[in-house]
Design an enzyme around this catalytic site. Sequence first.
Site, PDB file in Angstrom:
ATOM      1  N   HIS A 111       0.811  -1.217   0.000  1.00  0.00           N
ATOM      2  CA  HIS A 111       0.000   0.000   0.000  1.00  0.00           C
ATOM      3  C   HIS A 111       0.847   1.270   0.000  1.00  0.00           C
ATOM      4  CE1 HIS A 111      -3.685   2.267   0.494  1.00  0.00           C
ATOM      5  NE2 HIS A 111      -3.105   2.978   1.441  1.00  0.00           N
ATOM      6  N   HIS A 121       2.893  12.125   3.130  1.00  0.00           N
ATOM      7  CA  HIS A 121       3.407  10.841   3.635  1.00  0.00           C
ATOM      8  C   HIS A 121       4.920  10.680   3.508  1.00  0.00           C
ATOM      9  CE1 HIS A 121      -0.744   9.760   4.060  1.00  0.00           C
ATOM     10  NE2 HIS A 121      -0.965   9.768   2.756  1.00  0.00           N
ATOM     11  N   HIS A 150      -1.784   4.588  -1.845  1.00  0.00           N
ATOM     12  CA  HIS A 150      -1.702   5.517  -0.714  1.00  0.00           C
ATOM     13  C   HIS A 150      -1.773   6.982  -1.155  1.00  0.00           C
ATOM     14  CE1 HIS A 150      -1.519   5.895   3.511  1.00  0.00           C
ATOM     15  NE2 HIS A 150      -0.280   6.343   3.611  1.00  0.00           N
ATOM     16  N   HIS A 152      -2.919   9.782  -3.676  1.00  0.00           N
ATOM     17  CA  HIS A 152      -3.976   9.882  -4.684  1.00  0.00           C
ATOM     18  C   HIS A 152      -3.427  10.586  -5.918  1.00  0.00           C
ATOM     19  CE1 HIS A 152      -6.660   9.578  -0.927  1.00  0.00           C
ATOM     20  NE2 HIS A 152      -6.426   8.385  -1.439  1.00  0.00           N
TER      21      HIS A 152
END
Length: 252
Positions: A111, A121, A150, A152
């Site tokens: 992911h 992130h 994860h 977009h």
Amino acid sequence: MYVVSGNHDVEGDLLTGVMYEAFENRFRMPRIQKPVIGRVTLPQHVDLNKMYRLPYDYGNSFYSYTNGMMHNIVLNSFADFEPGSNQYRWLLADLESIDRQEVPWVMVSVHCPIYNTFSKHQNDPQPIQMKKHLEPLLVQYRVNFIVAGHLHAYSRSKPVANNLLTRTGPIHIVLGNGGRQANAPFQSQIPEEWVIMRDHTTYGYGTIQVLNKTSVLYEWVQTGRNEADSSRMKFPTINMTDFVYVENQFFL
């Protein structure tokens, strides 16, 4: 259909605290053995992006399967994958078991991406620890593709290892623009050296066609575009595709 565990699948049962209840009951992947699942002991509103080393092994957490000339490995970036963990020991054994003369291509799905050209992130524990513990293993066994979500948005890297362009390194693909608004901002307006394609305005999906033991065709297909982001900013109209013939890094 094969599923990969993400941050929204963690959700603990409000009564029992057991994690991944829906994820385990709605899907049945090629099991190594029955799942071993712990309980959520943190408040339900905790930021799931920060959760790492969750007690969730086997079951749908991590597994592998072979489809023709492609061996597919599915990992859980929120469960423990450090050396000595169940996931790490299983991954090492699985990589060692592949006969690359018979099954020449290897793809890992996970992911959280190891390589991330977007601003979100960047400092989460999962990619930091994956880079430390998993990347050396995946480079050593010459994994061909590492596909993540994860973010977009969409990106594809050149073959890369330890932040350096390396002919035998994996190609990292972020396919996080399948449905929800694709608007993750870039980390920098100047792409990193290892980035060959990136976009955060359009929707799409990727395909890999295995041609033979040394060549595959990868293609990303656009299916739509954003009308506006959360600030009501208009995106330009982009008609985009991304395709490349990849030579098997294992034989280089």
